[in-house]
Enzyme design. Structure first.
Site, PDB file in Angstrom:
ATOM      1  N   HIS A   6      -0.865   3.447   4.858  1.00  0.00           N
ATOM      2  CA  HIS A   6      -1.863   4.264   4.156  1.00  0.00           C
ATOM      3  C   HIS A   6      -1.918   5.624   4.845  1.00  0.00           C
ATOM      4  CE1 HIS A   6      -5.707   5.621   2.579  1.00  0.00           C
ATOM      5  NE2 HIS A   6      -5.738   4.594   1.746  1.00  0.00           N
ATOM      6  N   ASP A  33       1.037   0.377  -5.091  1.00  0.00           N
ATOM      7  CA  ASP A  33      -0.161   0.676  -5.880  1.00  0.00           C
ATOM      8  C   ASP A  33      -0.200   2.107  -6.400  1.00  0.00           C
ATOM      9  OD1 ASP A  33      -0.617   1.595  -3.277  1.00  0.00           O
ATOM     10  OD2 ASP A  33      -2.753   1.109  -3.300  1.00  0.00           O
ATOM     11  N   HIS A  34       0.335   3.053  -5.618  1.00  0.00           N
ATOM     12  CA  HIS A  34       0.315   4.462  -6.024  1.00  0.00           C
ATOM     13  C   HIS A  34       1.151   5.262  -5.040  1.00  0.00           C
ATOM     14  CE1 HIS A  34      -2.559   4.835  -2.764  1.00  0.00           C
ATOM     15  NE2 HIS A  34      -3.283   3.881  -3.324  1.00  0.00           N
ATOM     16  N   GLU A  91       0.818  -1.207   0.000  1.00  0.00           N
ATOM     17  CA  GLU A  91       0.000   0.000   0.000  1.00  0.00           C
ATOM     18  C   GLU A  91       0.861   1.270   0.000  1.00  0.00           C
ATOM     19  OE1 GLU A  91      -3.316   0.447  -0.338  1.00  0.00           O
ATOM     20  OE2 GLU A  91      -2.882   2.584  -0.278  1.00  0.00           O
ATOM     21  N   THR A 147      -6.294   2.504  -5.054  1.00  0.00           N
ATOM     22  CA  THR A 147      -6.013   1.073  -4.934  1.00  0.00           C
ATOM     23  C   THR A 147      -6.789   0.263  -5.951  1.00  0.00           C
ATOM     24  OG1 THR A 147      -5.535   1.160  -2.571  1.00  0.00           O
ATOM     25  CG2 THR A 147      -6.239  -0.942  -3.432  1.00  0.00           C
TER      26      THR A 147
HETATM   27  C1  GP9 Z   1      -8.963   0.044   1.441  1.00  0.00           C
HETATM   28  C2  GP9 Z   1      -7.646   0.153   0.791  1.00  0.00           C
HETATM   29  C3  GP9 Z   1      -7.285   1.591   0.557  1.00  0.00           C
HETATM   30  O1  GP9 Z   1      -9.578  -1.178   1.431  1.00  0.00           O
HETATM   31  O2  GP9 Z   1      -7.500  -0.659  -0.284  1.00  0.00           O
HETATM   32  O3  GP9 Z   1      -7.618   2.084  -0.679  1.00  0.00           O
HETATM   33  P1  GP9 Z   1      -7.028   3.484  -1.214  1.00  0.00           P
HETATM   34  O4  GP9 Z   1      -7.520   4.558  -0.304  1.00  0.00           O
HETATM   35  O5  GP9 Z   1      -5.540   3.408  -1.178  1.00  0.00           O
HETATM   36  O6  GP9 Z   1      -7.529   3.605  -2.590  1.00  0.00           O
HETATM   37 MN    MN Z   2      -3.990   2.296  -2.031  1.00  0.00          MN
END
Ligand code: GP9
Ligand code: MN
Length: 721
Positions: free
Chosen positions: A446, A506-507, A280, A329
């Site tokens: 996150h 992911d980003h 993440e 995500t």
């Molecule tokens: C939540 C997680 C976060 O289930 O995948 O998503 P994001 O905020 O990074 O898009």
């Molecule tokens: Mn994410």
């Protein structure tokens, strides 16, 4: 109109039956239209609050969210009920009010029964396929009722009864139009106020549609249902206009753009399990980064990931970029699973993930290689509409928060923390038939990165004016430790040797609006920091770890997430020529190294184009007056990037894969998946297969491997090392 006699008679009869109520008088305002309107509105409001506090589990983060939750049913309830105030004829007006009252109660009640089973709210799509849901519920529907459910209906029954028995008298005088209009306007204004509070607390709530839980939490159930209805209508319109002839251009593009596999890497991981580890918000700059503490001592942020990055058994990519849009995500998932982009606005998962036909990785690997597929994630299943979308992608299993022991101590707003998450996942993983295609979605790293800022984190904070940046290194370090523990388990359980483990970011974690404060930590000057630097920061880790391989290394090819699926499939020995994949194998010599960002900008090994500015990628130099030749070359690349994006948009919004048959794949039937009782499902398969079973559990002579998991867990959760 009642005659006086009649009225007396009714009263007498009633008082005879309910002798205890002899002296009971209903308050007079109930006999006015406005009085009853207000009473019914308040009752509905309270019933919503009852549902919020009993059955719906809407994680509240702070006091503001509490306030928003408490007020959110008001506006829509009164707005909808107010329709009855415009009806002049007495009986009709009262019937209208009661019908709306009934429908709102029914909506609330159906949702809460549904929620008990699915931990989710009813979408318009679900309603349209109501038969499907009912059969999904089957006999279990009855056991979903609770004794206290009577409180959702008793008020309606009483009000209805009192009206029928004329205990509540109907007022003949219509509500003045001016009053009715004022109430509607006031409700609408209150809704805007509610929306304003919601957007302040959770920016882009509607634009990005993170999760149904959020929309209900901030705007209430009525608003959610209406919003969902409008969205469904819009997407259905676009879909209805598309036809199979739209596939012609797409197929042409895919054929022209196809990059044949590289002989040296094609099939080197054939038959192996695939374990995706979703890192993440992890950016490439963290790899090999050392953070200096206040005493000038350096701390390696992700020592374990760094060791993988430099391992001979890992194919690492240093110029790999994320390509997500607002779906964050979920967009990364769209890219990895389909080699398609997310949408230009909102999230593909939430908008059409539960409707469209896909030819995604789980389906390809199942149908061509016999893989079992599963996703593991310690957050609510409806976040990003995963619980619906995964079925359309062909995922056999989805272990969401319901499958984990999530407590206030071991979780935060995005769900279970990574260490307990990986630890608790293996009780399911060990029962999956091999080869499997799995994805583990970590979350601890996150935003807002304040999760591990106490001493327990054991990692220093950075010292910048931005708290978000300061905490990022500690959460990344926690992620690193979590992944290491998981790897240790994979080795101990025997799964490791037989798997290819793909790790990806992911980003971005630090958004471009904050990066100036990051500049110095990266050895750059804050004042010279520019758009090019921000574009460069969109690199994310991408590492393909294949135990036993010695030919890995750090690859400098420019690529993006859209390229991941063809790259993986070729490693697994699956040719992709007949699949509609928009990316290209990163190992292929035909790979064109143009990486489109979702907004139409791009990075390539040669130029980086941001808006109309052209930069030389190698040096970061802005080409102030580019030659005609450079300009043309850069524009051609832009055109290529935009064509790729627009192909993706056409496929997604027109649901074009429903017309595509050349892949030879069977269309995924989303109704054949059931994400409830999955442990029972996989254990049953294991038993049925007997000696043929290939799960880690079976391979371990029917003994669990869970004890092999050693965790040194945050806040004392689980076995201490
Ligand atoms: C939540 C997680 C976060 O289930 O995948 O998503 P994001 O905020 O990074 O898009
Ligand atoms: Mn994410």
């Amino acid at each position: 109109m009642l005659t006086k006699n009649n009225q007396l008679n009714t009263e007498k009869k009633a008082s005879g039956r309910l002798s205890g109520w002899k002296n009971f008088r209903l308050p007079h305002f109930l006999n006015t239209r406005l009085g009853l309107f207000t009473t019914v509105g308040v009752l509905l409001w309270f019933k919503n609050l009852l549902a919020y506090t009993t059955d719906f589990h809407l994680r509240l983060e702070n006091f503001n969210e509490w306030i928003i939750l408490v007020i959110n049913p008001i506006a829509t309830t009164f707005f909808l009920l107010a329709v009855a105030l415009y009806v002049r004829k007495t009986r009709r007006a009262y019937i209208t009010m009661m019908v709306i009252y009934f429908l709102m109660t029914l909506l609330l009640f159906s949702n809460l029964v549904y929620y008990r089973e699915f931990t989710d709210f009813i979408t318009v799509n679900t309603m349209l396929g109501a038969g499907k849901v009912a059969s999904g519920l089957g006999e279990s529907a009855l056991r979903l009722f609770r004794a206290y459910d009577i409180f959702y209906w008793i008020d309606f029954i009483i009000v209805g009864g009192l009206l029928l028995t004329k205990k509540i008298k109907m007022e003949d005088r219509p509500v003045r139009a001016r009053v009715a209009v004022s109430i509607s306007l006031l409700s609408a204004a209150f809704f805007l106020f509610n929306l304003f509070l919601a957007e302040t607390e959770r920016p882009q709530l509607l634009g990005r549609e993170f999760s149904r839980d959020y929309i209900v939490k901030f705007l209430g159930l009525n608003a959610f249902t209406v919003y969902d209805g409008v969205k469904t209508y819009q997407t259905n319109q676009v879909r209805a206009e598309a036809s199979d002839s739209d596939m012609v251009a797409v197929e042409e593009y895919v054929n022209d753009h196809y990059a044949a596999p590289n002989d040296e890497t094609f099939g080197i991981a054939k038959g192996k399990n695939v374990i995706y580890i979703h890192l993440e918000s992890l950016q490439q700059f963290i790899i090999d980064y050392k953070l200096k503490d206040e005493n000038g001592v350096e701390h390696e942020v992700t020592p374990f990931l760094n060791s993988l990055y430099h391992s001979n058994s890992t194919f690492s990519f240093e110029n790999f970029f994320h390509q997500v849009g607002q779906g964050k995500t979920s967009d990364a998932e769209t890219l990895f699973e389909n080699s398609l982009f997310g949408l230009s606005q909102g999230s593909m998962f939430t908008q059409i993930g539960g409707k469209n036909t896909f030819e995604a990785a789980p389906a390809i690997l199942d149908q061509t290689q016999g893989y079992t597929s599963a996703v593991f994630h310690g957050n609510a299943g409806n976040f990003w509409n995963r619980n619906e979308t995964y079925k359309h992608l062909g995922y056999d299993y989805f272990f969401d928060a319901n499958y984990y022991d999530v407590t206030d101590e071991n979780s935060f707003q995005y769900g279970l923390h990574d260490k307990p998450f990986f630890e608790q996942s293996v009780q399911y993983l060990e029962h999956l038939q091999q080869p499997f295609y799995t994805k583990f979605l970590a979350v601890s790293n996150h935003y807002p990165y304040s999760q591990f800022t106490d001493d327990e984190a054991g990692f220093p904070l950075a010292d910048t004016p931005d708290e978000t940046i300061n905490g990022y290194f500690a959460t990344a370090n926690y992620l690193d430790k979590s992944v290491e523990e998981f790897f240790n388990y994979l080795k101990a359980s025997g799964l490791y040797e037989n798997s290819v483990i793909v790790l990806y970011g992911d980003h971005y974690g630090i958004s471009s609006s904050r990066t100036k404060d990051l500049a110095e930590l990266l050895g750059k000057s804050k004042s010279l920091w520019n758009d090019f630097d921000n574009a460069q920061l969109q690199r994310v880790p991408y590492m393909i770890h294949i135990p036993g391989q010695e030919d890995g290394g750090i690859n400098t090819t420019y690529g993006g997430q859209v390229d991941a699926l063809p790259t993986l499939l070729h490693l697994l020995g699956v040719d992709t020529e007949n699949y509609i994949l928009l990316g290209q194998d990163l190992f292929s010599s035909a790979h064109d190294q143009i990486v489109a960002f979702r907004n139409g900008n791009y990075v390539s090994s040669k130029y980086t184009m941001l808006g109309s500015n052209i930069y030389e990628t190698a040096t970061g130099r802005l080409l102030v007056e580019p030659s005609e030749e450079v300009q043309q070359e850069a524009e051609a690349m832009k055109e290529a990037a935009n064509t790729q994006l627009s192909m993706s948009d056409q496929i997604n919004s027109g649901d074009l894969l429903r017309f595509y048959t050349k892949s030879g794949l069977k269309t995924v039937d989303p109704t054949s998946y059931n994400y409830k009782g999955q442990l029972e499902q996989i254990v049953k398969i294991e038993k049925e297969k007997g000696d043929e079973s290939t799960s880690a559990f079976s391979k371990n002579d029917g003994k669990s491997t869970v004890d092999e998991y050693i965790t040194n867990t945050y806040q004392g959760y689980g076995n201490q090392q």
